[in-house]
Design an enzyme around this catalytic site. Structure first.
Site, PDB file in Angstrom:
ATOM      1  N   GLY A  40       2.450 -39.619  34.425  1.00 48.10           N
ATOM      2  CA  GLY A  40       3.643 -38.860  34.623  1.00 48.10           C
ATOM      3  C   GLY A  40       4.820 -39.167  35.781  1.00 48.10           C
ATOM      4  O   GLY A  40       4.930 -40.407  36.195  1.00 48.10           O
ATOM      5  N   ASP A  89      12.475 -30.569  37.399  1.00 46.17           N
ATOM      6  CA  ASP A  89      12.404 -31.073  36.262  1.00 46.17           C
ATOM      7  C   ASP A  89      11.163 -30.786  35.586  1.00 46.17           C
ATOM      8  O   ASP A  89      10.245 -31.393  34.413  1.00 46.17           O
ATOM      9  CB  ASP A  89      11.378 -32.348  37.146  1.00 46.17           C
ATOM     10  CG  ASP A  89      11.126 -34.158  36.225  1.00 46.17           C
ATOM     11  OD1 ASP A  89      11.547 -33.406  35.507  1.00 46.17           O
ATOM     12  OD2 ASP A  89       9.937 -34.490  36.303  1.00 46.17           O
TER      13      ASP A  89
END
Ligand SMILES: *[C@@H]1O[C@H](CO)[C@@H](O)[C@H](O)[C@H]1NC(C)=O
Ligand SMILES: *[C@@H]1O[C@H](CO)[C@@H](O)[C@H](O)[C@H]1NC(C)=O
Ligand SMILES: *[C@@H]1O[C@H](CO)[C@@H](O)[C@H](O)[C@H]1NC(C)=O
Ligand SMILES: *[C@@H]1O[C@H](CO)[C@@H](O)[C@H](O)[C@H]1NC(C)=O
Ligand SMILES: *[C@@H]1O[C@H](CO)[C@@H](O)[C@H](O)[C@H]1NC(C)=O
Ligand SMILES: *[C@@H]1O[C@H](CO)[C@@H](O)[C@H](O)[C@H]1NC(C)=O
Ligand SMILES: *[C@@H]1O[C@H](CO)[C@@H](O)[C@H](O)[C@H]1NC(C)=O
Ligand SMILES: *[C@@H]1O[C@H](CO)[C@@H](O)[C@H](O)[C@H]1NC(C)=O
Ligand SMILES: *[C@@H]1O[C@H](CO)[C@@H](O)[C@H](O)[C@H]1NC(C)=O
Length: 801
Positions: free
Chosen positions: A509, A623
């Site tokens: 990620g 995000d």
């Protein structure tokens, strides 16, 4: 005119009589010198010029100094221009920047006579009136005080790696001179690097990125009147109208150039650079995060950059660290490698045996295979009947270091560049030559059998041991304690144990890699190793316990954490169905029913509404994108990675925007440097319903180029009352109300102005049909993003309401 003989003495005399410029002047005149820590400062205080050392100087002795220009008001050293790129001086106190008596601006080291660097102009007017001024644009201009309209020389004509607002990256049609930006050699050395950007020298109106001034690895596509054809999401000015950019492409009889400016009173600092990893980026200084936020990066796929990982390495597009050395090789310059500059590549650990010429006495070099690759450049084709012949031919030539056989035989001599691995669907594999000792289980067949038996025994006894222990340890792993409410504080070795030493990676990620683990009670967990983390233990525990207290059905549950030395790990519940992007866009994309899609859109909204409005401390996610939405086995969406923005602090925006895919979801205020509120999440959220509906990324719609950017198309069709034309009438008759509602709410979320966007709580109510909404106006920023516009001033408009 000074004769050459006495000029040395003259220089010394001259230097002795020179004065230092008065404090904070922007001008260096003919009787002044600049040395030591003296600076010129532009009138508005934004830029400074003086001696500097690169902040990231690698390799010990930090004794190289350069004359450069930097941002005077930004705490992070950010150099925009360097005079003596490849020629450092070693003592700034003994070095002087002066107007020499031939009328040039010159840098003298150790009072020596010949300059380390000079503007090299022929100056016909009296040198006593020559001066150098650092102006408010960050441009160092040499001119005469009697005739200040004539620029004798300016740093804007002498690019290093930075393109400042107002400067022209041009090609002169009369003289043939092409201006280019050339990357630094590495992060600690401003000497000429390998990557550059410039206008195409063959005359096409496009910019190209090149490696070593020879190999083109990216082209912008021709200028089409309002954008470059190869850049559908278009140039910075297109993308971010609210930040006050203006831009201009000029192509006349004399020259071709592109230039941009920023509305200056916004105090927005922005710059374009070619960085040491070959990317062209535009960045803006973000006050909230005190960091440079990249908002335009090309090429999009970092592995396209020629030689980005250097020799004997492989590039992986979707990994946290894109470059890694091939097995049997080690980073050539580990320090640079750590700083993200991989261009030096890797070197062999054990030299090739080579030349044993088939003798059975010595061990031959051997090959190992990497599957699913894009083959390296410079392959040579040779005749070989089959794969064995191909291998032998390679083995028999000392320069041959790899082969690949796919019906024909390809070999590589001397160097391997641009090998890319993990290419889904690639049929190619490559065999890399290594010294025999680098590969285990080498040797004769007999040896191999023994090895298999031995390793079998080891596995067996290991299995028995584990069985024994797992029976014996029917209690929680030692050291687990339930501190901080329900959160488990893990020991590092426990996490090593439950993840089998981090062997099964679930994904990489934005903030580090995630590994699968199994707790003693058979619960599957996801263990995230945070990267780029600098918070102290105490603060980390405080933040983590806040996150741990957040429980909501649409938010991923944090189960525990580990803080050991510099390492920080988070343990989350495991989601078997993976992340939303895989289901929407992946090669294995599932056909989700409309009902599920709507449930996903509404679920994400509920999770965010909880974060924004119902937690004790409001949490801005920062995000939101499909990669951060996980699905459980009945496709209930769960928002992941919340709270990390605060946890990662300053590093966050760097991580955030350097990741491919994030940019399409960023609200305009990230770029303009305004304060980030929960409405930035609302914007990012708003980009997702379009993708959930269409099953395609907004940025990757085939019809993206000009005018039909999907979100804009939806907004326009809504206003025309024609939204059904975007979907089959069959679908629309069945679920039209929900479809239209989802489109409307998404369009409201992506409005330019924060106050126009709904709160997440309102979004939930609208999606549930509890709140009605008016028709949204077409979001202007996205519209401009789609259409592009030539030389338009964006700032004047009030946001449509
Ligand atoms: C400057 O002088 C010092 C000491 O005399 C010397 O070591 C150094 O190499 C000189 N530097 C240059 C650039 O000439
Ligand atoms: C800086 O110098 C350049 C070149 O002379 C000029 O075009 C520009 O307007 C100047 N900028 C400012 C802010 O003075
Ligand atoms: C100033 O420079 C310009 C351009 O070079 C020239 O035409 C002009 O005559 C100069 N003026 C003076 C006073 O020197
Ligand atoms: C040159 O500078 C003087 C004084 O600094 C100023 O009055 C004059 O307008 C300037 N001339 C030009 C052409 O910029
Ligand atoms: C770009 O422009 C050049 C010159 O104008 C032309 O020769 C070339 O064919 C164009 N390229 C494309 C792909 O249209
Ligand atoms: C770059 O090109 C030059 C010749 O133009 C060559 O001598 C040099 O070795 C090349 N650099 C690399 C790193 O290949
Ligand atoms: C950023 O901070 C600086 C210094 O505090 C300030 O001068 C500037 O106006 C701020 N810029 C924005 C866009 O808020
Ligand atoms: C093996 O062959 C190569 C070239 O054919 C030769 O250069 C080398 O000396 C030979 N090595 C041995 C150990 O015979
Ligand atoms: C090995 O290959 C290189 C490159 O083709 C060639 O120049 C060389 O002569 C070959 N050596 C042998 C021993 O065949």
């Amino acid at each position: 005119m000074a004769t050459s003989l006495p000029s040395c003495a003259l220089y010394l005399l001259l230097l002795l009589s020179l004065q230092h410029p008065s404090q904070a002047s922007d001008t260096l005149t003919a009787n002044q010198k600049l040395s030591g820590n003296q600076k010129l400062i532009s009138q508005d205080g934004n830029f400074a010029l003086g001696f500097f050392q690169p902040a990231a100087l690698v390799g010990g002795s930090n004794d190289k100094w350069y004359i450069g220009i930097w941002y005077n008001k930004i705490p992070t050293q950010t150099i925009v221009w360097v005079a003596n790129r490849g020629k450092p001086v070693y003592d700034p106190v003994l070095s002087n920047l002066i107007i020499s008596d031939d009328g040039n601006l010159a840098l003298l080291a150790n009072h020596s006579k010949s300059p380390m660097w000079s503007t090299n102009i022929r100056n016909h007017i009296a040198t006593s009136s020559t001066m150098a001024v650092l102006n408010n644009s960050g441009n160092l201009v040499v001119k005469h005080d009697s005739n200040n309209s004539t620029v004798l020389w300016q740093s804007f004509d002498d690019f290093t790696d930075t393109w400042l607002p107002g400067n022209k990256l041009s090609r002169n049609k009369k003289t043939g001179v092409i201006k280019r930006l050339v990357s630094w050699k590495d992060r600690g050395d401003p000497a000429l690097g390998l990557f550059s950007i410039q206008l195409d020298s063959n005359g096409s109106p496009q910019y190209i990125l090149q490696w070593n001034n020879s190999i083109v690895y990216w082209e912008s596509g021709n200028w089409s009147g309002n954008a470059y054809t190869g850049v559908p999401e278009s140039s910075p000015s297109n993308s971010y109208p609210n930040s006050g950019y203006t831009f201009q492409f000029v192509d006349n009889d004399v020259e071709t150039y592109f230039t941009y400016t920023v509305k200056n009173d916004a105090q927005t600092f922005t710059r374009g650079i070619v960085d040491v990893s070959g990317l062209f980026q535009t960045l803006v200084w973000t006050n909230v995060t005190q960091a440079w936020t990249p908002f335009f990066t090309q090429p999009k796929a970092k592995c396209i950059v020629y030689g980005v990982c250097g020799e004997n390495s492989k590039c992986s597009e979707n990994a946290a660290s894109s470059c890694s050395c091939l097995k049997g090789f080690t980073e050539k310059y580990p320090e640079n490698w750590k700083l993200g500059d991989h261009t030096a590549g890797c070197r062999r650990n054990v030299p090739l045996k080579c030349g044993n010429n088939g003798s059975m006495k010595t061990k031959q070099d051997r090959f190992y295979v990497i599957n699913s690759v894009k083959l390296p450049d410079d392959a040579r084709s040779i005749d070989a009947a089959d794969v064995r012949a191909c291998e032998l031919t390679c083995l028999n030539n000392c320069s041959c270091i790899a082969y690949s056989y796919d019906g024909s035989c390809w070999v590589w001599y001397n160097h391997l560049m641009n090998l890319q691995d993990n290419i889904g669907g690639s049929m190619y594999s490559i065999s890399i030559r290594l010294g025999a000792s680098e590969l285990p289980n080498s040797g004769t067949k007999k040896w191999r059998t023994t090895a298999i038996i031995i390793s079998g025994l080891i596995v067996l006894s290991f299995g028995v041991t584990i069985l024994y222990f797992s029976h014996k340890r029917r209690r929680p792993i030692s050291g687990i304690n339930h501190g901080d409410g329900s959160l488990i504080s893990f020991k590092y070795r426990d996490l090593q144990f439950i993840t089998r030493n981090f062997s099964e990676r679930l994904g990489a990620g934005s903030f580090g890699s995630v590994f699968k683990g199994v707790l003693p009670n058979a619960t599957i967990v996801a263990v995230k190793k945070l990267e780029g983390f600098h918070q102290g233990d105490k603060q980390f525990r405080a933040e983590v316990s806040t996150i741990g207290n957040i429980h909501h059905m649409n938010l991923i549950r944090l189960l525990g954490f580990c803080s050991k030395g510099p390492m920080r790990l988070l343990v989350y519940e495991y989601m078997p169905s993976g992340s939303l992007d895989k289901h929407l866009f992946g090669s294995s994309s599932t056909t989700l029913s409309w009902k599920i899609r709507y449930q996903i859109a509404a679920g994400i909204a509920k999770g965010l509404a909880y974060l924004h409005e119902e937690c004790r401390d409001c949490i801005i996610h920062c995000d939101i994108k499909p990669e951060n939405i996980l699905l459980d086995d009945s496709f209930v969406p769960k928002v992941a990675d919340f709270g990390l923005a605060k946890l990662l602090g300053r590093n966050f925006s760097r991580v955030l925007t350097s990741m491919r895919g994030t940019v399409g979801y960023l609200a305009p205020e990230w770029i303009s440097g305004e304060a980030i509120t929960t409405k930035a999440d609302v914007f990012s959220y708003g980009m997702m319903p379009f993708e959930i509906i269409s099953g395609k990324r907004n940025l990757e719609h085939t019809e993206t180029s000009m005018g039909t950017f999907f979100p804009v198309l939806v907004a326009k069709k809504l206003l025309e009352g024609q939204v059904q034309t975007l979907f089959g009438s069959e679908i629309f008759n069945a679920v039209g109300v929900e479809l239209e509602r989802a489109c409307k709410v998404a369009c409201w979320c992506v409005q330019d102005s924060e106050s126009s966007r709904p709160t997440m709580g309102e979004v939930v109510k609208i999606l549930e049909g509890l709140l009605d909404v008016e028709m949204p106006p077409v979001p202007r920023y996205l519209e401009v993003l789609a259409e592009g516009s030539k030389n338009v001033k964006f700032f004047s408009d009030e946001p449509a309401k």
